[in-house]
Design a protein around this motif. Structure first.
Motif, PDB file in Angstrom:
ATOM      1  N   LYS A  20       0.818  -1.218   0.000  1.00 38.12           N
ATOM      2  CA  LYS A  20       0.000   0.000   0.000  1.00 38.12           C
ATOM      3  C   LYS A  20       0.853   1.270   0.000  1.00 38.12           C
ATOM      4  O   LYS A  20       0.335   2.378   0.177  1.00 38.12           O
ATOM      5  N   GLN A  21       2.151   1.102  -0.227  1.00 33.86           N
ATOM      6  CA  GLN A  21       3.047   2.247  -0.322  1.00 33.86           C
ATOM      7  C   GLN A  21       3.394   2.506  -1.793  1.00 33.86           C
ATOM      8  O   GLN A  21       3.352   1.602  -2.630  1.00 33.86           O
ATOM      9  N   THR A  22       3.787   3.720  -2.087  1.00 33.00           N
ATOM     10  CA  THR A  22       4.099   4.129  -3.458  1.00 33.00           C
ATOM     11  C   THR A  22       5.604   4.143  -3.686  1.00 33.00           C
ATOM     12  O   THR A  22       6.367   4.633  -2.838  1.00 33.00           O
ATOM     13  N   ILE A  23       6.017   3.607  -4.818  1.00 34.02           N
ATOM     14  CA  ILE A  23       7.436   3.638  -5.190  1.00 34.02           C
ATOM     15  C   ILE A  23       7.802   5.052  -5.650  1.00 34.02           C
ATOM     16  O   ILE A  23       7.188   5.596  -6.568  1.00 34.02           O
ATOM     17  N   LYS A  24       8.800   5.617  -5.004  1.00 35.55           N
ATOM     18  CA  LYS A  24       9.253   6.959  -5.360  1.00 35.55           C
ATOM     19  C   LYS A  24      10.387   6.922  -6.375  1.00 35.55           C
ATOM     20  O   LYS A  24      10.492   7.786  -7.246  1.00 35.55           O
ATOM     21  N   LYS A  25      11.231   5.880  -6.256  1.00 37.41           N
ATOM     22  CA  LYS A  25      12.405   5.821  -7.133  1.00 37.41           C
ATOM     23  C   LYS A  25      12.914   4.392  -7.186  1.00 37.41           C
ATOM     24  O   LYS A  25      12.845   3.657  -6.197  1.00 37.41           O
ATOM     25  N   ILE A  26      13.428   3.979  -8.347  1.00 33.84           N
ATOM     26  CA  ILE A  26      14.079   2.680  -8.489  1.00 33.84           C
ATOM     27  C   ILE A  26      15.503   2.922  -8.962  1.00 33.84           C
ATOM     28  O   ILE A  26      15.737   3.633  -9.946  1.00 33.84           O
ATOM     29  N   LEU A  45       7.331   1.702 -12.978  1.00 28.11           N
ATOM     30  CA  LEU A  45       6.861   1.523 -11.607  1.00 28.11           C
ATOM     31  C   LEU A  45       7.017   2.730 -10.687  1.00 28.11           C
ATOM     32  O   LEU A  45       6.400   2.753  -9.617  1.00 28.11           O
ATOM     33  N   GLU A  46       7.833   3.686 -11.067  1.00 28.66           N
ATOM     34  CA  GLU A  46       7.909   4.869 -10.221  1.00 28.66           C
ATOM     35  C   GLU A  46       6.561   5.588 -10.210  1.00 28.66           C
ATOM     36  O   GLU A  46       5.917   5.733 -11.251  1.00 28.66           O
ATOM     37  N   LYS A  47       6.092   5.929  -9.032  1.00 35.27           N
ATOM     38  CA  LYS A  47       4.792   6.549  -8.755  1.00 35.27           C
ATOM     39  C   LYS A  47       3.644   5.532  -8.733  1.00 35.27           C
ATOM     40  O   LYS A  47       2.488   5.920  -8.598  1.00 35.27           O
ATOM     41  N   GLN A  48       3.977   4.240  -8.829  1.00 36.07           N
ATOM     42  CA  GLN A  48       2.964   3.192  -8.733  1.00 36.07           C
ATOM     43  C   GLN A  48       2.862   2.684  -7.286  1.00 36.07           C
ATOM     44  O   GLN A  48       3.863   2.602  -6.576  1.00 36.07           O
ATOM     45  N   THR A  49       1.659   2.326  -6.874  1.00 35.41           N
ATOM     46  CA  THR A  49       1.421   1.827  -5.517  1.00 35.41           C
ATOM     47  C   THR A  49       1.413   0.305  -5.520  1.00 35.41           C
ATOM     48  O   THR A  49       0.743  -0.325  -6.352  1.00 35.41           O
ATOM     49  N   LEU A  50       2.161  -0.272  -4.594  1.00 33.44           N
ATOM     50  CA  LEU A  50       2.222  -1.726  -4.452  1.00 33.44           C
ATOM     51  C   LEU A  50       0.951  -2.203  -3.748  1.00 33.44           C
ATOM     52  O   LEU A  50       0.684  -1.830  -2.608  1.00 33.44           O
ATOM     53  N   LEU A  51       0.169  -3.033  -4.424  1.00 29.52           N
ATOM     54  CA  LEU A  51      -1.121  -3.461  -3.888  1.00 29.52           C
ATOM     55  C   LEU A  51      -0.987  -4.640  -2.931  1.00 29.52           C
ATOM     56  O   LEU A  51      -1.612  -4.681  -1.875  1.00 29.52           O
ATOM     57  N   HIS A  93      22.203  -4.720  -5.719  1.00 22.71           N
ATOM     58  CA  HIS A  93      22.037  -4.404  -7.138  1.00 22.71           C
ATOM     59  C   HIS A  93      20.842  -3.517  -7.455  1.00 22.71           C
ATOM     60  O   HIS A  93      20.866  -2.780  -8.432  1.00 22.71           O
ATOM     61  N   VAL A  94      19.774  -3.616  -6.641  1.00 25.58           N
ATOM     62  CA  VAL A  94      18.563  -2.854  -6.946  1.00 25.58           C
ATOM     63  C   VAL A  94      17.953  -2.303  -5.664  1.00 25.58           C
ATOM     64  O   VAL A  94      17.849  -3.018  -4.661  1.00 25.58           O
ATOM     65  N   ASP A  95      17.546  -1.047  -5.706  1.00 23.17           N
ATOM     66  CA  ASP A  95      16.792  -0.427  -4.607  1.00 23.17           C
ATOM     67  C   ASP A  95      15.429   0.020  -5.121  1.00 23.17           C
ATOM     68  O   ASP A  95      15.338   0.659  -6.180  1.00 23.17           O
ATOM     69  N   PHE A  96      14.390  -0.319  -4.354  1.00 22.33           N
ATOM     70  CA  PHE A  96      13.054   0.223  -4.591  1.00 22.33           C
ATOM     71  C   PHE A  96      12.780   1.191  -3.438  1.00 22.33           C
ATOM     72  O   PHE A  96      12.573   0.754  -2.304  1.00 22.33           O
ATOM     73  N   GLU A  97      12.813   2.475  -3.710  1.00 20.54           N
ATOM     74  CA  GLU A  97      12.606   3.468  -2.665  1.00 20.54           C
ATOM     75  C   GLU A  97      11.117   3.766  -2.523  1.00 20.54           C
ATOM     76  O   GLU A  97      10.462   4.206  -3.483  1.00 20.54           O
TER      77      GLU A  97
END
Length: 270
Positions: A20-26, A45-51, A93-97
């Motif tokens: 239920k949080q939104t990705i700000k940056k990858i 996916l940036e600005k998308q909300t994880l359901l 290797h990867v960050d989902f902020e």
């Protein structure tokens, strides 16, 4: 390799922090895992909300309104929740902020995967071939008996086939066969329905307990909080060739099956 309990532990560990949080940056520091990470992932996916976050076999499925992202931990991968601004290390290797934290994918061997499956994820070749989940009602002794009646391969290889049942890897297949008293080298078509019932119950019990213990940490695995799993402290036979059987004190033996070392008690397991 992280198996089903480790992947489920990761799912449960990270979900409360980011669902239920939104990705700000990858941030993609390394694009090449087992397969290339899609370069368009940040723009998707940036600005998308994880359901929600689901698990299918050893895959994590991050669901968004626009589609599904698959993450596989491979041989040495893990996902951790970190504070925003946490400095990356060599294999991060990867960050989902997200809004209040970041989800970090770490993989020293880079044999995991991060793939975009779109709106029809179940049609992906990775998911469409999978059998039932081992903790579901669809996984039954009748199913194993029916699928195995014409199969001459060793039962351990049989129950590790993803088309038969998903997510029963080497560690838990070894432990379940010991608990069920079935030799890993016995042919799948030489096991009665009654003994398959015992095996199904053993698989469900072993996996359930492993999830409660946070999985098994043998080398690289840590949960979403960075802590190891503790199920390895209750392993009876896996990795214990030459030690005494905990039931009869016969020295445990091992055999190679499909290039994997399978430890068992020749006295207790028939």
């Amino acid at each position: 390799m992280p198996e089903l309990p480790e992947v489920e532990t990761s799912r449960r560990g990270i979900s409360p922090h980011i669902v239920k949080q939104t990705i700000k940056k990858i941030i993609l520091r390394h694009h090449q895992l087992r397969w290339p990470i899609p370069k368009e992932l940040p723009s998707l996916l940036e600005k998308q909300t994880l359901l929600t976050i689901d698990r299918r076999a050893k895959y994590l499925l991050l669901r968004f309104e626009i589609g599904t992202l698959l993450i596989h931990l491979g041989m040495s991968g893990n996902l951790r929740i970190c504070e925003l601004g946490t400095a990356p290390q060599k294999h991060d290797h990867v960050d989902f902020e997200f809004e209040n934290c970041l989800l970090r994918y770490t993989d020293p061997r880079r044999f995991g995967a991060i793939l975009w499956l779109g709106k029809e994820p179940e049609e992906s070749p990775l998911l469409s071939i999978l059998g039932p989940e081992p903790l579901s009602d669809e996984f039954t002794a009748a199913l194993l008996y029916e699928l195995g009646k014409n199969r001459k391969l060793p039962v351990k290889q049989f129950i590790m086939e993803q088309k038969v049942v998903t997510g029963v890897g080497n560690i838990y297949a070894t432990e379940a066969l010991f608990k069920a008293g079935i030799s890993p080298v016995r042919a799948a078509n030489n096991i009665s329905l009654k003994r398959y019932q015992i095996l199904v119950e053993a698989i469900k019990e072993i996996l359930t307990e492993a999830i409660k213990q946070g999985g098994t940490t043998l080398k690289d695995f840590v949960g979403g909080d960075g802590k190891p799993g503790y199920f390895q402290q209750t392993l009876h036979v896996y990795g214990k060739t030459g030690e005494l059987c905990p039931s009869c004190e016969t020295p445990l033996t091992s055999v190679k099956l499909a290039a994997r070392n399978s430890v068992y008690c020749a006295n207790c397991q028939r």
